[in-house]
Design a protein around this motif. Structure first.
Motif, PDB file in Angstrom:
ATOM      1  N   PHE A  60      21.792  50.924  16.032  1.00 25.53           N
ATOM      2  CA  PHE A  60      22.151  49.510  15.878  1.00 25.53           C
ATOM      3  C   PHE A  60      23.024  49.251  14.652  1.00 25.53           C
ATOM      4  O   PHE A  60      24.045  48.548  14.733  1.00 25.53           O
ATOM      5  CB  PHE A  60      20.871  48.668  15.805  1.00 25.53           C
ATOM      6  N   LEU A  61      22.644  49.812  13.497  1.00 26.23           N
ATOM      7  CA  LEU A  61      23.327  49.448  12.252  1.00 26.23           C
ATOM      8  C   LEU A  61      24.749  50.003  12.093  1.00 26.23           C
ATOM      9  O   LEU A  61      25.610  49.300  11.553  1.00 26.23           O
ATOM     10  CB  LEU A  61      22.487  49.855  11.042  1.00 26.23           C
ATOM     11  N   PRO A  62      25.042  51.249  12.520  1.00 34.20           N
ATOM     12  CA  PRO A  62      26.409  51.745  12.310  1.00 34.20           C
ATOM     13  C   PRO A  62      27.509  50.838  12.873  1.00 34.20           C
ATOM     14  O   PRO A  62      28.468  50.523  12.156  1.00 34.20           O
ATOM     15  CB  PRO A  62      26.389  53.130  12.981  1.00 34.20           C
ATOM     16  N   PRO A  63      27.424  50.361  14.130  1.00 31.65           N
ATOM     17  CA  PRO A  63      28.469  49.448  14.601  1.00 31.65           C
ATOM     18  C   PRO A  63      28.490  48.119  13.833  1.00 31.65           C
ATOM     19  O   PRO A  63      29.560  47.534  13.636  1.00 31.65           O
ATOM     20  CB  PRO A  63      28.094  49.218  16.079  1.00 31.65           C
ATOM     21  N   ILE A  64      27.315  47.654  13.398  1.00 35.18           N
ATOM     22  CA  ILE A  64      27.260  46.405  12.628  1.00 35.18           C
ATOM     23  C   ILE A  64      28.003  46.572  11.300  1.00 35.18           C
ATOM     24  O   ILE A  64      28.754  45.687  10.868  1.00 35.18           O
ATOM     25  CB  ILE A  64      25.799  45.990  12.368  1.00 35.18           C
ATOM     26  N   ILE A  65      27.814  47.719  10.667  1.00 33.03           N
ATOM     27  CA  ILE A  65      28.519  47.983   9.417  1.00 33.03           C
ATOM     28  C   ILE A  65      30.015  48.116   9.674  1.00 33.03           C
ATOM     29  O   ILE A  65      30.840  47.661   8.866  1.00 33.03           O
ATOM     30  CB  ILE A  65      27.948  49.235   8.729  1.00 33.03           C
ATOM     31  N   PHE A  66      30.383  48.709  10.791  1.00 34.32           N
ATOM     32  CA  PHE A  66      31.802  48.802  11.137  1.00 34.32           C
ATOM     33  C   PHE A  66      32.411  47.417  11.311  1.00 34.32           C
ATOM     34  O   PHE A  66      33.573  47.191  10.966  1.00 34.32           O
ATOM     35  CB  PHE A  66      31.978  49.631  12.407  1.00 34.32           C
ATOM     36  N   ILE A  95      34.910  51.491  17.203  1.00 30.74           N
ATOM     37  CA  ILE A  95      36.243  50.900  17.134  1.00 30.74           C
ATOM     38  C   ILE A  95      36.210  49.429  17.534  1.00 30.74           C
ATOM     39  O   ILE A  95      36.839  48.570  16.902  1.00 30.74           O
ATOM     40  CB  ILE A  95      37.226  51.671  18.033  1.00 30.74           C
ATOM     41  N   GLY A  96      35.449  49.124  18.575  1.00 30.46           N
ATOM     42  CA  GLY A  96      35.386  47.747  19.054  1.00 30.46           C
ATOM     43  C   GLY A  96      34.842  46.799  18.001  1.00 30.46           C
ATOM     44  O   GLY A  96      35.391  45.720  17.771  1.00 30.46           O
ATOM     45  N   MET A  97      33.763  47.198  17.337  1.00 26.68           N
ATOM     46  CA  MET A  97      33.181  46.343  16.300  1.00 26.68           C
ATOM     47  C   MET A  97      34.076  46.279  15.063  1.00 26.68           C
ATOM     48  O   MET A  97      34.176  45.232  14.408  1.00 26.68           O
ATOM     49  CB  MET A  97      31.788  46.847  15.927  1.00 26.68           C
ATOM     50  N   LEU A  98      34.728  47.392  14.739  1.00 27.24           N
ATOM     51  CA  LEU A  98      35.672  47.402  13.619  1.00 27.24           C
ATOM     52  C   LEU A  98      36.798  46.403  13.863  1.00 27.24           C
ATOM     53  O   LEU A  98      37.137  45.590  12.987  1.00 27.24           O
ATOM     54  CB  LEU A  98      36.250  48.811  13.443  1.00 27.24           C
ATOM     55  N   MET A  99      37.351  46.447  15.053  1.00 31.76           N
ATOM     56  CA  MET A  99      38.476  45.574  15.380  1.00 31.76           C
ATOM     57  C   MET A  99      38.047  44.115  15.555  1.00 31.76           C
ATOM     58  O   MET A  99      38.804  43.199  15.237  1.00 31.76           O
ATOM     59  CB  MET A  99      39.179  46.088  16.641  1.00 31.76           C
ATOM     60  N   PHE A 100      36.840  43.905  16.058  1.00 28.14           N
ATOM     61  CA  PHE A 100      36.352  42.529  16.167  1.00 28.14           C
ATOM     62  C   PHE A 100      36.218  41.890  14.789  1.00 28.14           C
ATOM     63  O   PHE A 100      36.622  40.744  14.569  1.00 28.14           O
ATOM     64  CB  PHE A 100      35.005  42.484  16.890  1.00 28.14           C
ATOM     65  N   GLY A 101      35.634  42.644  13.848  1.00 28.60           N
ATOM     66  CA  GLY A 101      35.503  42.136  12.482  1.00 28.60           C
ATOM     67  C   GLY A 101      36.849  41.804  11.879  1.00 28.60           C
ATOM     68  O   GLY A 101      37.013  40.784  11.200  1.00 28.60           O
ATOM     69  N   ASN A 102      37.844  42.668  12.138  1.00 25.79           N
ATOM     70  CA  ASN A 102      39.178  42.418  11.611  1.00 25.79           C
ATOM     71  C   ASN A 102      39.843  41.220  12.289  1.00 25.79           C
ATOM     72  O   ASN A 102      40.549  40.442  11.640  1.00 25.79           O
ATOM     73  CB  ASN A 102      40.050  43.668  11.794  1.00 25.79           C
ATOM     74  N   LEU A 103      39.598  41.059  13.590  1.00 28.26           N
ATOM     75  CA  LEU A 103      40.207  39.956  14.330  1.00 28.26           C
ATOM     76  C   LEU A 103      39.750  38.599  13.801  1.00 28.26           C
ATOM     77  O   LEU A 103      40.570  37.697  13.596  1.00 28.26           O
ATOM     78  CB  LEU A 103      39.885  40.086  15.820  1.00 28.26           C
TER      79      LEU A 103
END
Length: 411
Positions: free
Chosen positions: A111-117, A266-274
């Protein structure tokens, strides 16, 4: 009276420490990590929670150490072997303690790794990379250590899945290493997470060490701004804001089509950036992703990962092999980026400072800051930070994609 004194002695942790002096080694490791995080300021937001987790896990009787399940998910609970995935969370909390509850609910589930991304994406500006796209290729070259160590680890007796989890340390990204290991070799999660985060924190030590081996003073003195003046770029970005909004959408779509297993990261990384790049309309989402959610996730991840470093889990030959292999993967990734810059410089008039290749890791922005400090030592006017960030940011994407490839092939 003697009986009372004996019982009081057995009630304390001293009796256990005397019986098993290995606890003293773990205390020393915890204190060293705390020193590096507090005094040396090596990634204190990561290293301090991890170090304190190590300390908590190794007080006998405290029940704060994480008990690792084996390959089949089996764990010893009060003398009885149970499948951890069949135990409800309240039973894990009651039988194994608070830290195991946090670990198996937030870490082991992935759970946490994508949240941190997501938080990393919200804190990342892709502008430097988009303005210097040709430098982003070095983020791919710096993944050399992942695949080189994977092959070496297999030759040393690790299974392909274990070797891949070990090699991913070379990506210099803690969440990616955790996510990959959860998928491929969950029984090695503790030592791999510790090695990954420890080497991330030691970026200010490792990068200068590798740079001294491969780079000359002349190469480190290459001034990127002067090179830009001599050989100006022919491409011009007319509307950077629109490009920065389209970029995360495009990257997510492309990665999802070609490497679906990398989408959680990648999806969570890009969502955060968006949500960052959209601006005021999503400012509340950006604030949550980059502050409260990110900070809470970092605390829980750091302290529970540190709690996996118990004497039994850490002081064994497998863990020592992981620590050594992780350092090798890290050093090879830095070397791969540097050597690729050297190769490119052989065929182009517009020279590139090898420090840009050294920052093709995912340790952003620390790797770029360290590289910039090295450049300034050789030329006080040679600021390479924005150029290093282009490679550094692409390294974040590169390591996540590499993890997706490994999971696809071996998972």
């Amino acid at each position: 009276m003697e009986d009372i004194v004996e019982r009081l002695y057995e009630m304390t942790a001293f009796s256990n420490i005397v019986a098993d002096p290995r606890f003293l080694i773990m205390y020393a490791i915890a204190f060293i990590l705390l020193y590096l995080g507090i005094k040396k300021q090596y990634e204190p937001l990561l290293l301090v929670p991890i170090a304190f987790g190590v300390l908590l896990a190794n007080f006998p009787g405290g029940d704060m150490g994480v008990i690792q399940a084996d390959e089949n998910g089996m764990v010893m609970v009060k003398g009885v072997m149970k499948n951890i995935w069949e135990m409800p969370l309240h039973e894990i909390a009651h039988e194994l303690g608070l830290m195991n509850f946090i670990y198996y609910m937030l870490i082991k589930t992935g759970f946490l790794p994508p949240i941190i991304f997501m938080g990393v994406g919200a804190l990342t500006d892709f502008g430097p990379m988009l303005r210097n796209l040709r430098l982003s290729i070095f983020g791919a070259a710096a993944q050399l250590g992942i695949f080189a160590v994977l092959l070496v680890a297999i030759l040393m007796g690790f299974t392909p899945k274990e070797a891949a989890s070990l090699g991913i340390i070379g990506g210099a990204d803690g969440p990616t290493a955790i996510f990959t290991t959860i998928k491929l070799a969950p029984h090695l999660l503790g030592p791999i997470a510790i090695a990954a985060y420890s080497y991330m924190a030691l970026v200010p030590v490792i990068i200068p060490l590798v740079v001294r081996i491969w780079c000359t003073k002349k190469e480190l003195s290459i001034n990127m701004k002067e090179q830009e003046k001599k050989y100006p770029s022919t491409t011009e970005i007319k509307n950077l804001r629109v490009l920065k909004i389209l970029f995360p959408i495009a990257v997510t779509t492309i990665v999802a089509l070609f490497v679906p297993s990398a989408v959680p990261l990648i999806g969570m990384l890009m969502f955060g950036n968006l949500v960052k790049e959209i601006g005021s309309n999503t400012s509340r989402l950006f604030d949550a992703a980059s502050n409260s959610i990110m900070n809470a996730a970092t605390i829980f991840l750091g302290i529970s990962v540190g709690a996996t470093m118990t004497t039994d889990a850490f002081l064994n030959w497998t863990t020592i092999g992981i620590v050594i292999g992780g350092f090798l993967a890290f050093a090879l990734s830095i070397s791969g980026g540097i050597l690729f810059v050297k190769v490119v410089n052989l065929f182009t008039k517009k020279k590139i400072n090898p420090l840009i290749g050294a920052t093709g890791l995912s340790a952003v922005p620390m790797a770029s800051r360290v590289a910039n400090e090295i450049a300034l030592k050789y030329d006080p006017k040679n600021h390479v930070l924005q150029y290093c960030m282009a490679s550094n940011i692409s390294g974040v994407i590169g390591s996540a994609v590499a993890a997706g490839v490994l999971i696809s092939f071996l998972g």
